[in-house]
Design a protein around this motif. Structure first.
Motif, PDB file in Angstrom:
ATOM      1  N   PRO A  29       0.819  -1.124   0.032  1.00 47.48           N
ATOM      2  CA  PRO A  29      -0.060  -0.033   0.199  1.00 47.48           C
ATOM      3  C   PRO A  29       0.698   1.077  -0.107  1.00 47.48           C
ATOM      4  O   PRO A  29       2.295   1.236   0.438  1.00 47.48           O
ATOM      5  N   ILE A  30       0.237   2.489  -0.393  1.00 48.48           N
ATOM      6  CA  ILE A  30       0.967   3.646  -0.180  1.00 48.48           C
ATOM      7  C   ILE A  30       0.841   4.131   1.135  1.00 48.48           C
ATOM      8  O   ILE A  30      -0.418   4.436   1.715  1.00 48.48           O
ATOM      9  N   TYR A  31       1.745   3.994   1.874  1.00 44.56           N
ATOM     10  CA  TYR A  31       1.783   4.647   3.322  1.00 44.56           C
ATOM     11  C   TYR A  31       2.236   6.262   3.267  1.00 44.56           C
ATOM     12  O   TYR A  31       3.245   6.623   3.539  1.00 44.56           O
ATOM     13  N   GLN A  32       1.125   6.830   3.011  1.00 48.82           N
ATOM     14  CA  GLN A  32       1.117   8.318   2.621  1.00 48.82           C
ATOM     15  C   GLN A  32       0.860   8.885   4.078  1.00 48.82           C
ATOM     16  O   GLN A  32      -0.086   9.269   4.797  1.00 48.82           O
ATOM     17  N   THR A  33       2.059   9.164   4.902  1.00 46.03           N
ATOM     18  CA  THR A  33       2.445   9.901   6.054  1.00 46.03           C
ATOM     19  C   THR A  33       3.676  10.333   6.122  1.00 46.03           C
ATOM     20  O   THR A  33       4.760  10.004   5.366  1.00 46.03           O
ATOM     21  N   SER A  34       3.981  11.420   6.892  1.00 44.51           N
ATOM     22  CA  SER A  34       5.204  12.112   6.975  1.00 44.51           C
ATOM     23  C   SER A  34       5.837  11.282   8.201  1.00 44.51           C
ATOM     24  O   SER A  34       7.144  11.454   8.193  1.00 44.51           O
ATOM     25  N   THR A  35       5.227  10.724   9.114  1.00 48.73           N
ATOM     26  CA  THR A  35       5.820  10.496  10.461  1.00 48.73           C
ATOM     27  C   THR A  35       4.992   9.204  11.144  1.00 48.73           C
ATOM     28  O   THR A  35       3.916   8.933  10.693  1.00 48.73           O
ATOM     29  N   PHE A  36       5.694   8.456  11.834  1.00 48.14           N
ATOM     30  CA  PHE A  36       5.222   7.025  12.265  1.00 48.14           C
ATOM     31  C   PHE A  36       5.225   7.197  13.975  1.00 48.14           C
ATOM     32  O   PHE A  36       6.132   7.568  14.531  1.00 48.14           O
ATOM     33  N   ARG A  37       3.940   6.533  14.359  1.00 50.16           N
ATOM     34  CA  ARG A  37       3.919   6.282  15.664  1.00 50.16           C
ATOM     35  C   ARG A  37       5.045   5.209  16.522  1.00 50.16           C
ATOM     36  O   ARG A  37       4.947   4.385  15.991  1.00 50.16           O
TER      37      ARG A  37
END
Length: 520
Positions: free
Chosen positions: A154-162
């Motif tokens: 999938p496209i992990y459309q995020t700038s940052t990760f938890r």
């Protein structure tokens, strides 16, 4: 060594039923050879191949003879014998020799990409885990997978990760965890693409970049410094030369020599004690000149210099520079690997961890990262790379033969033609002649303009490697920012036309060129 009475501690051991690399070693002789697995001629027996003067010959071996690579690492003499007999340099470090022999082991017998190279019997490129080339294209390297089971990453459309906890966040930043931090640093969609390309190139790891020039910038900035010297082929992609010749030389104190790397003596004479990088593009853009990667690597490594090869023209389908000794390979993913003229991107693949650790931080620092949307589009297009490259190459062979026989064409440069200056070298290091052709139109610049303005099917546009046939004039387009002297020194003449052959019907491409040449 008897396959039926092997000692368990020997390098060759009995593993009945295992279907991996077959290897027979005459311990004190020069008859050791490496045999990739092949079709079994009879139950209990296995067919293999022996490289003998460039020709693949058939031999039959016991099915229960396999290789213990860990044991092989402990006996350098035997390892060197195997290396010499199988086209691997015997003066490399032990780990590197074993890595290259593993690659040889993964190659199925007798497969060949290029019709013009059939007499060479070159094996099909495969990954380290013995999967065929197209299988890796479709399924990837299998390292990064979606935890929810998505068939496509999938496209992990995020700038940052938890982070899972404060401790986990600290571990990620300390490099003690493989967790994700920030998409400029790493991203699952991008990482899966990096792993797939690295597997195809037989490298350690890949580094995706925002564009092909992003990749070139990272390589130059990471591997060069003030007071260092670079040797570069005189004819490379225009911006690659301009960046080194102008920005790196004038702003950062890097010395650069632009030479004919097709001439090994010229390369030898150009390398200096402070040479840090030899930068090749082979086949070269736009002249399609071919350099001997392996021989140049020997010259460069003798003074501690690294070798980077721009492999955009070939893609890993036709050439794998790291297996020939190069330290770094890079691509404009915009071209053949994505293949649909709908995305821009770049990729760097390092041969080993040490080089990778010099390159990766520079990409992060420069902010030349790839967006996950880019990665998704490249990965989708990449799945058909093998099919597209083969179809385009089949067309290019026919188009090149047509052009060479046309009265209004002054000359043609295509690796599949015997008239190409490095035709034999191309057969040796490439698995097919590719789909890039350069040719000269009689009438010079005006003749070239008349041709370009008359084409109907062929698309008048820069770039290359897509499904559509593209035609352009380098002297006034891709290489226009070079000085006239630099273009002349690089053989980018005013009559040169570059043709990237696509996958349309070959007869239609030829008919279009024929009617356009009639206007010259």
């Amino acid at each position: 060594v008897s396959s039926s009475r092997c000692n368990s501690k020997s390098i060759l051991h009995c593993c009945s039923g295992m279907k991996r690399l077959v290897l027979l070693v005459a311990l004190a002789s020069a008859n050791a050879f490496l045999a990739p697995p092949s079709l079994r001629p009879a139950p209990g027996r296995r067919a293999g191949c022996l490289v003998n003067g460039g020709v693949w010959t058939r031999m039959v071996l016991a099915d229960d003879v396999n290789v213990d690579f860990d044991a092989l690492k402990k006996n350098r003499k035997i390892l060197q014998t195997l290396a010499k007999k199988n086209g691997v340099k015997a003066n490399l470090k032990t780990e590197e020799m074993v890595r290259l022999l593993r690659i040889k082991a993964a190659e199925p017998e007798g497969k060949n990409h290029g019709n013009a190279h059939k007499e060479q019997g070159s094996p099909q490129i495969t990954s380290d885990h013995s999967s065929a080339f197209n299988t890796v294209l479709v399924h990837g390297a299998g390292k990064t997978v979606d935890k929810l089971g998505s068939v496509n990453m999938p496209i992990y459309q995020t700038s940052t990760f938890r982070f899972e906890s404060a401790e986990h966040g600290a571990e990620c930043f300390a490099g003690e965890s493989d967790g994700y931090i920030y998409s400029r640093i790493n991203n699952p969609t991008v990482q899966e693409l990096e792993e797939a390309v690295a597997a195809l190139e037989h490298g350690y790891k890949g580094i995706a970049t925002s564009s092909g020039m992003g990749a070139v910038n990272v390589v130059y900035m990471a591997l060069l410094a003030a007071g260092k010297h670079a040797v570069c082929h005189k004819t490379v992609y225009g911006p690659s030369r301009s960046l080194l010749e102008n920005t790196m030389a004038k702003n950062f104190g890097v010395e650069a020599s632009f030479v004919d790397t097709c001439d090994l003596q010229v390369v030898r004479d150009s390398i200096k004690p402070n040479t840090a990088l030899v930068y090749l593009e082979t086949p070269a853009n736009p002249t399609v000149a071919i350099s001997d990667i392996g021989a140049i690597c020997e010259l460069a490594h003798a003074v501690g210099a690294l070798v980077c090869v721009d492999n955009t023209f070939c893609s890993p389908y036709l050439q794998t520079p790291l297996t020939l000794g190069a330290d770094v390979v890079l691509h404009s993913l915009t071209k053949s690997i994505s293949g649909h003229a709908d995305v821009v991107g770049g990729m760097i693949v390092a041969r080993d961890e040490a080089v990778y650790k010099r390159l990766r931080p520079m990409m992060v620092t420069l902010g030349a990262c790839m967006d996950p949307n880019q990665a998704f589009l490249v990965r989708r297009g990449m799945k058909t790379l093998g099919l597209r490259m083969q179809a385009a190459q089949d067309n290019a062979i026919k188009v090149a033969e047509f052009l060479e026989s046309h009265p209004k064409v002054a000359w043609v440069r295509y690796p599949g033609l015997e008239s190409h200056p490095q035709h034999e070298l191309g057969q040796r290091i490439m698995k097919g002649p590719g789909a890039m052709i350069s040719f000269g139109v009689k009438g010079g610049l005006e003749g070239g303009r008349a041709l370009l303005n008359a084409v109907e099917l062929c698309v008048l546009a820069v770039s290359l490697g897509g499904v559509e046939t593209l035609i352009q004039h380098p002297a006034s387009m891709t290489h226009a920012k070079l000085s006239p002297e630099a273009r002349l020194q690089g053989d980018v003449t005013d009559d040169l036309v570059r043709l990237s052959v696509g996958i349309e019907d070959a007869g239609e491409i030829i008919a279009d060129l024929d009617q356009a040449l009639a206007r010259v």
